[in-house]
Scaffold this motif. Structure first.
Motif, PDB file in Angstrom:
ATOM      1  N   ASP A  93       0.532  -1.256   0.622  1.00 34.23           N
ATOM      2  CA  ASP A  93      -0.067   0.215  -0.303  1.00 34.23           C
ATOM      3  C   ASP A  93       0.951   1.468  -0.071  1.00 34.23           C
ATOM      4  O   ASP A  93      -0.204   1.970  -0.582  1.00 34.23           O
ATOM      5  CB  ASP A  93      -1.206  -0.085   1.470  1.00 34.23           C
ATOM      6  N   ASP A  94       1.853   1.009   0.138  1.00 34.45           N
ATOM      7  CA  ASP A  94       3.271   2.135  -0.087  1.00 34.45           C
ATOM      8  C   ASP A  94       3.905   2.720  -1.005  1.00 34.45           C
ATOM      9  O   ASP A  94       4.720   3.663  -1.454  1.00 34.45           O
ATOM     10  CB  ASP A  94       4.395   2.422   0.920  1.00 34.45           C
ATOM     11  N   GLN A  95       3.109   1.401  -2.330  1.00 32.49           N
ATOM     12  CA  GLN A  95       3.772   1.656  -3.735  1.00 32.49           C
ATOM     13  C   GLN A  95       2.815   1.557  -4.220  1.00 32.49           C
ATOM     14  O   GLN A  95       3.144   2.399  -5.665  1.00 32.49           O
ATOM     15  CB  GLN A  95       4.781   0.448  -3.858  1.00 32.49           C
ATOM     16  N   LEU A  96       1.570   0.721  -4.408  1.00 31.40           N
ATOM     17  CA  LEU A  96       0.454   1.544  -5.377  1.00 31.40           C
ATOM     18  C   LEU A  96      -0.688   2.082  -4.981  1.00 31.40           C
ATOM     19  O   LEU A  96      -0.811   2.945  -3.708  1.00 31.40           O
ATOM     20  CB  LEU A  96      -0.563   0.475  -4.906  1.00 31.40           C
ATOM     21  N   PHE A  97      -0.712   2.927  -6.012  1.00 32.99           N
ATOM     22  CA  PHE A  97      -1.452   5.086  -6.137  1.00 32.99           C
ATOM     23  C   PHE A  97      -2.459   5.137  -7.404  1.00 32.99           C
ATOM     24  O   PHE A  97      -3.262   5.327  -7.525  1.00 32.99           O
ATOM     25  CB  PHE A  97      -0.358   5.492  -6.059  1.00 32.99           C
ATOM     26  N   ALA A  98      -2.063   4.291  -7.791  1.00 31.71           N
ATOM     27  CA  ALA A  98      -3.243   4.374  -9.762  1.00 31.71           C
ATOM     28  C   ALA A  98      -4.292   3.659  -9.799  1.00 31.71           C
ATOM     29  O   ALA A  98      -4.772   2.529  -8.660  1.00 31.71           O
ATOM     30  CB  ALA A  98      -2.424   3.624 -10.701  1.00 31.71           C
ATOM     31  N   ALA A  99      -5.573   3.612 -10.454  1.00 30.43           N
ATOM     32  CA  ALA A  99      -7.003   3.006  -9.984  1.00 30.43           C
ATOM     33  C   ALA A  99      -7.160   2.111  -9.946  1.00 30.43           C
ATOM     34  O   ALA A  99      -7.683   0.778  -9.730  1.00 30.43           O
ATOM     35  CB  ALA A  99      -8.161   4.292 -11.062  1.00 30.43           C
ATOM     36  N   SER A 100      -6.047   1.288 -11.199  1.00 29.23           N
ATOM     37  CA  SER A 100      -6.100  -0.047 -11.279  1.00 29.23           C
ATOM     38  C   SER A 100      -4.751  -0.660 -11.760  1.00 29.23           C
ATOM     39  O   SER A 100      -3.819   0.300 -11.372  1.00 29.23           O
ATOM     40  CB  SER A 100      -7.079  -0.076 -13.411  1.00 29.23           C
ATOM     41  N   VAL A 101      -4.793  -2.147 -11.570  1.00 32.17           N
ATOM     42  CA  VAL A 101      -3.501  -2.629 -11.459  1.00 32.17           C
ATOM     43  C   VAL A 101      -3.075  -2.219 -13.113  1.00 32.17           C
ATOM     44  O   VAL A 101      -1.641  -2.267 -13.178  1.00 32.17           O
ATOM     45  CB  VAL A 101      -3.827  -3.961 -11.714  1.00 32.17           C
ATOM     46  N   PHE A 102      -3.251  -2.235 -14.422  1.00 35.17           N
ATOM     47  CA  PHE A 102      -2.748  -1.982 -15.134  1.00 35.17           C
ATOM     48  C   PHE A 102      -1.942  -0.419 -15.076  1.00 35.17           C
ATOM     49  O   PHE A 102      -0.858  -0.490 -16.053  1.00 35.17           O
ATOM     50  CB  PHE A 102      -3.748  -2.064 -16.498  1.00 35.17           C
ATOM     51  N   GLN A 103      -2.426   0.729 -14.775  1.00 35.34           N
ATOM     52  CA  GLN A 103      -2.251   2.097 -14.850  1.00 35.34           C
ATOM     53  C   GLN A 103      -0.668   2.345 -13.470  1.00 35.34           C
ATOM     54  O   GLN A 103      -0.188   2.277 -14.231  1.00 35.34           O
ATOM     55  CB  GLN A 103      -3.998   2.246 -14.058  1.00 35.34           C
ATOM     56  N   ASP A 104      -1.352   0.708 -13.211  1.00 35.37           N
ATOM     57  CA  ASP A 104      -0.067   1.008 -11.492  1.00 35.37           C
ATOM     58  C   ASP A 104       1.125   0.396 -12.339  1.00 35.37           C
ATOM     59  O   ASP A 104       2.289   0.776 -12.299  1.00 35.37           O
ATOM     60  CB  ASP A 104      -0.707   0.430 -10.530  1.00 35.37           C
ATOM     61  N   VAL A 105       1.776  -0.458 -12.898  1.00 35.38           N
ATOM     62  CA  VAL A 105       1.988  -1.414 -13.647  1.00 35.38           C
ATOM     63  C   VAL A 105       2.460  -0.940 -14.587  1.00 35.38           C
ATOM     64  O   VAL A 105       3.598  -0.520 -14.709  1.00 35.38           O
ATOM     65  CB  VAL A 105       1.291  -2.704 -13.989  1.00 35.38           C
ATOM     66  N   SER A 106       2.131  -0.356 -15.383  1.00 38.04           N
ATOM     67  CA  SER A 106       2.246   0.824 -16.071  1.00 38.04           C
ATOM     68  C   SER A 106       2.904   2.261 -16.133  1.00 38.04           C
ATOM     69  O   SER A 106       4.041   2.714 -16.886  1.00 38.04           O
ATOM     70  CB  SER A 106       1.370   1.125 -17.585  1.00 38.04           C
ATOM     71  N   PHE A 107       3.593   2.343 -14.402  1.00 40.90           N
ATOM     72  CA  PHE A 107       3.720   3.630 -14.495  1.00 40.90           C
ATOM     73  C   PHE A 107       4.647   4.271 -15.339  1.00 40.90           C
ATOM     74  O   PHE A 107       5.076   4.893 -15.712  1.00 40.90           O
ATOM     75  CB  PHE A 107       3.143   4.608 -12.816  1.00 40.90           C
ATOM     76  N   GLY A 108       6.106   3.097 -14.173  1.00 36.75           N
ATOM     77  CA  GLY A 108       7.290   2.959 -14.504  1.00 36.75           C
ATOM     78  C   GLY A 108       7.788   3.926 -15.856  1.00 36.75           C
ATOM     79  O   GLY A 108       8.101   4.358 -16.509  1.00 36.75           O
ATOM     80  N   PRO A 109       7.226   2.261 -16.898  1.00 41.33           N
ATOM     81  CA  PRO A 109       7.885   2.408 -17.860  1.00 41.33           C
ATOM     82  C   PRO A 109       7.475   3.327 -18.881  1.00 41.33           C
ATOM     83  O   PRO A 109       7.706   4.005 -19.271  1.00 41.33           O
ATOM     84  CB  PRO A 109       6.729   1.456 -18.568  1.00 41.33           C
ATOM     85  N   LEU A 110       5.822   4.178 -18.578  1.00 42.16           N
ATOM     86  CA  LEU A 110       5.673   5.268 -18.888  1.00 42.16           C
ATOM     87  C   LEU A 110       6.630   6.506 -18.649  1.00 42.16           C
ATOM     88  O   LEU A 110       7.017   7.749 -19.485  1.00 42.16           O
ATOM     89  CB  LEU A 110       4.181   5.804 -18.767  1.00 42.16           C
ATOM     90  N   ASN A 111       6.910   5.850 -17.698  1.00 39.99           N
ATOM     91  CA  ASN A 111       7.811   7.380 -17.221  1.00 39.99           C
ATOM     92  C   ASN A 111       9.416   7.363 -17.656  1.00 39.99           C
ATOM     93  O   ASN A 111      10.483   8.691 -17.800  1.00 39.99           O
ATOM     94  CB  ASN A 111       8.294   7.575 -15.406  1.00 39.99           C
ATOM     95  N   LEU A 112      10.074   6.618 -18.239  1.00 38.46           N
ATOM     96  CA  LEU A 112      10.496   6.285 -19.568  1.00 38.46           C
ATOM     97  C   LEU A 112      10.423   6.811 -20.758  1.00 38.46           C
ATOM     98  O   LEU A 112      11.813   6.948 -21.222  1.00 38.46           O
ATOM     99  CB  LEU A 112      11.345   5.321 -19.088  1.00 38.46           C
ATOM    100  N   GLY A 113       9.460   7.262 -20.586  1.00 33.11           N
ATOM    101  CA  GLY A 113       9.037   8.034 -21.798  1.00 33.11           C
ATOM    102  C   GLY A 113       9.039   6.963 -23.436  1.00 33.11           C
ATOM    103  O   GLY A 113       9.421   7.163 -25.012  1.00 33.11           O
TER     104      GLY A 113
END
Length: 287
Positions: A93-113
């Motif tokens: 719970d200290d690491q998850l923050f997005a609304a869905s599983v897919f959105q949460d897991v995609s956060f890091g790769p998206l930040n890599l551009g």
């Protein structure tokens, strides 16, 4: 080359603001291709060490290197470090923050551009590796604790790090959940990911790890897990007990059921399958 140093700390010291030193003059190596268990009593500095290795903290003295190259603590240097190593904290719970599983897991790769197609591919690959592909559209607040743990790990795996650092990953999981997680970590290792796990569970460390690093007041002592976890002196310094498997192997050798140097059972199941039947047969053998 497998077994060469991937991450190294040399002479590393760290203190939190207005506090005493947590780590002082520490030398530490994480070797590529190995499963490493990090053990020590509460307050020994395990979490601090993991955050130093992942770039969340910067040593006040000493240096961190990746394959011998010093880490630069600017945007470019930290991005390089975080594509090499990912830390998953104990409480999902200290690491998850997005609304869905897919959105949460995609956060890091998206930040890599990365392009959308590559992001989607990485997310699907990570979800499959963690066995939660069917949860992609599930709201994170509706996940069970074990599912949240796996989602947090998937978010790190989607970054395709060469090294994954896990803080007490089996804490809070039931036995079945622990076993399924260990199978998952085995799959990640087989695919080339170096895995480091902080744990208080000496039995798990003996069973799972190639190497063990024990944090003691005198510093860190590391080596092959069976050797380090049989050192009663180091275990006492680290506030740990003797692993069940080590104690059992000692007893089997005393009874002549295990040859010197032969590996003993790591779990009760291995004991039952490999040694108990032999022990029961011994009295009849002499008749």
């Amino acid at each position: 080359m497998s077994g060469s140093s991937l991450l190294s700390l040399r002479g590393a010291s760290f203190s939190y603001e207005d506090g005493p030193p947590v780590l002082s003059g520490l030398d530490f190596d994480a070797r590529e291709g190995r499963a490493l268990a990090l053990l020590g009593r509460n307050g020994s500095g395990k979490t601090t060490l993991m955050r130093l290795l992942s770039g969340g903290l910067r040593p006040s003295e000493g240096s961190l290197t990746v394959e011998g190259i010093p880490v630069a603590y600017d945007r470019k240097g930290l991005t390089r470090l975080r594509t090499t190593v990912q830390l998953v904290v104990q409480d999902p719970d200290d690491q998850l923050f997005a609304a869905s599983v897919f959105q949460d897991v995609s956060f890091g790769p998206l930040n890599l551009g990365l392009p959308d197609a590559e992001v989607r591919g990485r997310v699907e690959e990570a979800l499959t590796a963690l066995g939660i592909g069917e949860l992609a559209d599930r709201p994170t607040h509706l996940l069970s604790y074990g599912q949240r743990k796996r989602t947090a790990i998937a978010g790190a795996v989607a970054m395709r790090p060469r090294m994954l650092i896990l803080d007490e990953p089996t804490a809070g999981l039931d036995p079945d959940g622990q076993e399924r997680l260990l199978v998952t970590l085995g799959g990640l290792r087989a695919s080339g990911t170096t895995v480091m796990m902080a744990t208080h569970d000496v039995d798990l460390a003996l069973r799972w790890a190639d190497d063990a690093a024990l944090l003691t007041p005198a510093g860190v002592r590391a080596g092959p897990a069976p050797e380090m976890l049989a050192r009663t002196d180091l275990l006492a310094e680290a506030g740990l007990r003797l692993p069940w498997g080590v104690a059992t192997a000692q007893l089997l050798r005393e009874r002549g059921l295990l040859a010197p140097g032969e590996a003993g059972p790591r779990t009760p199941t291995e004991l039952a399958e490999g040694y108990l039947s032999e022990a029961v047969a011994l009295p009849d053998a002499g008749r």
